[in-house]
Motif scaffolding. Structure first.
Motif, short mmCIF file in Angstrom:
data_model
loop_
_atom_site.label_atom_id
_atom_site.label_comp_id
_atom_site.label_asym_id
_atom_site.label_seq_id
_atom_site.Cartn_x
_atom_site.Cartn_y
_atom_site.Cartn_z
N PHE A 5 0.82 -1.20 0.00
CA PHE A 5 0.00 0.00 0.00
C PHE A 5 0.86 1.25 0.00
O PHE A 5 1.80 1.38 0.79
N CYS A 6 0.53 2.18 -0.88
CA CYS A 6 1.11 3.52 -0.86
C CYS A 6 0.36 4.38 0.15
O CYS A 6 -0.87 4.31 0.20
N LEU A 36 8.45 -1.01 5.85
CA LEU A 36 8.13 0.38 5.55
C LEU A 36 9.17 0.90 4.57
O LEU A 36 10.37 0.89 4.85
N VAL A 37 8.73 1.34 3.39
CA VAL A 37 9.62 1.88 2.36
C VAL A 37 9.52 3.40 2.38
O VAL A 37 8.45 3.96 2.17
N ASP A 38 10.64 4.06 2.62
CA ASP A 38 10.69 5.52 2.66
C ASP A 38 11.09 6.02 1.28
O ASP A 38 12.24 5.87 0.86
N LEU A 123 4.40 -0.99 3.27
CA LEU A 123 3.85 0.37 3.25
C LEU A 123 4.87 1.30 2.61
O LEU A 123 6.05 1.28 2.98
N ILE A 124 4.43 2.09 1.64
CA ILE A 124 5.32 2.97 0.90
C ILE A 124 4.97 4.42 1.21
O ILE A 124 3.87 4.88 0.86
N ASN A 136 6.81 5.44 -8.86
CA ASN A 136 7.33 4.11 -8.52
C ASN A 136 6.52 3.46 -7.41
O ASN A 136 6.24 2.27 -7.45
N GLY A 137 6.14 4.26 -6.41
CA GLY A 137 5.32 3.74 -5.33
C GLY A 137 3.96 3.29 -5.83
O GLY A 137 3.48 2.20 -5.48
#
Length: 256
Positions: A5-6, A36-38, A123-124, A136-137
């Motif tokens: 999920f973004c 968690l993607v920052d 999670l992005i 990209n997200g």
């Protein structure tokens, strides 16, 4: 398979990073495996997870430009009990470098495919703009969680974001959908916020999450200690709201 999920909104200062960090911690507190993607060069989600962005050997930047596999860049958030793909200022340079790379919109999607089986949720946290990083997200995600304040200008910006999601769905990612709208920084004493909240429910109906995140000092204090609000003060109203939101997200995913 991980649900990706973004957390996105083109408007700045609406609680995207606070939501990303605390939802990650809220899901982890309920036994979920979370990454968690920052994707924001400011690295606020990284710092808010207790990871020092200034001392990173690898980050999401190296992953996007193909210098490192995602699993080698991932670090653990000790206070949050989830994993982080961190970001720092280097990521700002990726905007320029990605333009000349093959599959520039799907670099994150292909990188995440390597660790799909390791997590229940990815999670992005997207930057507050429709950039190649946000794209990209959106191309990697199954859905979008939209945090928003119940204010007039937020409604104006929401229409633009919904149109953006529709375009990405039509042209780049047919799996993309709106998972839900999350009302954040809510003050029930303000009549305007109550009115906007009612308009949201009237227009988007079940796309509006039942959970409402109140305006809360403890949530605002937590990042300065390098902790999610959920673990900084679990008894606070804000932390309790994000724990409830995590449970609601888990339930909504079961119904998808």
């Amino acid at each position: 398979m991980a649900r990706m999920f973004c957390v996105a909104n083109q408007k700045g200062g609406v609680g995207k990073t606070t939501t990303s960090v605390n939802l990650a911690a809220g899901l982890a507190a309920q036994g979920q495996r979370v990454l968690l993607v920052d994707m924001d060069p400011q690295g606020n989600a990284t710092m808010g997870s207790g990871v020092d962005k200034r001392s990173l050997e690898r980050s999401v930047y190296q992953v996007l430009v193909g210098l490192a596999p995602l699993k080698d860049a991932t670090v653990a958030s000790a206070p949050g009990a989830y994993d982080v793909l961190p970001a720092n200022r280097e990521l700002a340079g990726a905007e320029i470098e990605l333009v000349d790379l093959d599959g520039r919109e799907t670099r994150l999607k292909h990188a995440l495919a390597e660790v799909d089986a390791l997590y229940d949720f990815v999670l992005i946290d997207c930057p507050p703009s429709l950039s190649l990083l946000t794209l990209n997200g959106l191309c990697a995600a199954h859905g979008v969680i939209i945090p928003m304040q119940c204010e007039y200008f937020a409604l104006e910006g929401l229409a633009d974001l919904v149109n953006t999601i529709k375009r990405v769905h039509a042209n780049l990612n047919p799996d993309l959908r709106i998972i839900g709208l999350l009302r954040v920084m809510f003050d029930p004493r303000m009549t305007l916020q109550q009115q906007v909240s009612e308009q949201l429910v009237e227009r988007f109906q079940d796309k509006v999450f039942a959970t409402i995140i109140p305006r809360n000092v403890r949530l605002a204090e937590a990042p300065s200690y390098g902790m999610p609000g959920v673990t900084f003060d679990r008894s606070s109203k804000g932390a309790q709201a994000y724990l409830a939101f995590g449970a609601e997200v888990i339930e909504r995913v079961r119904l998808l």
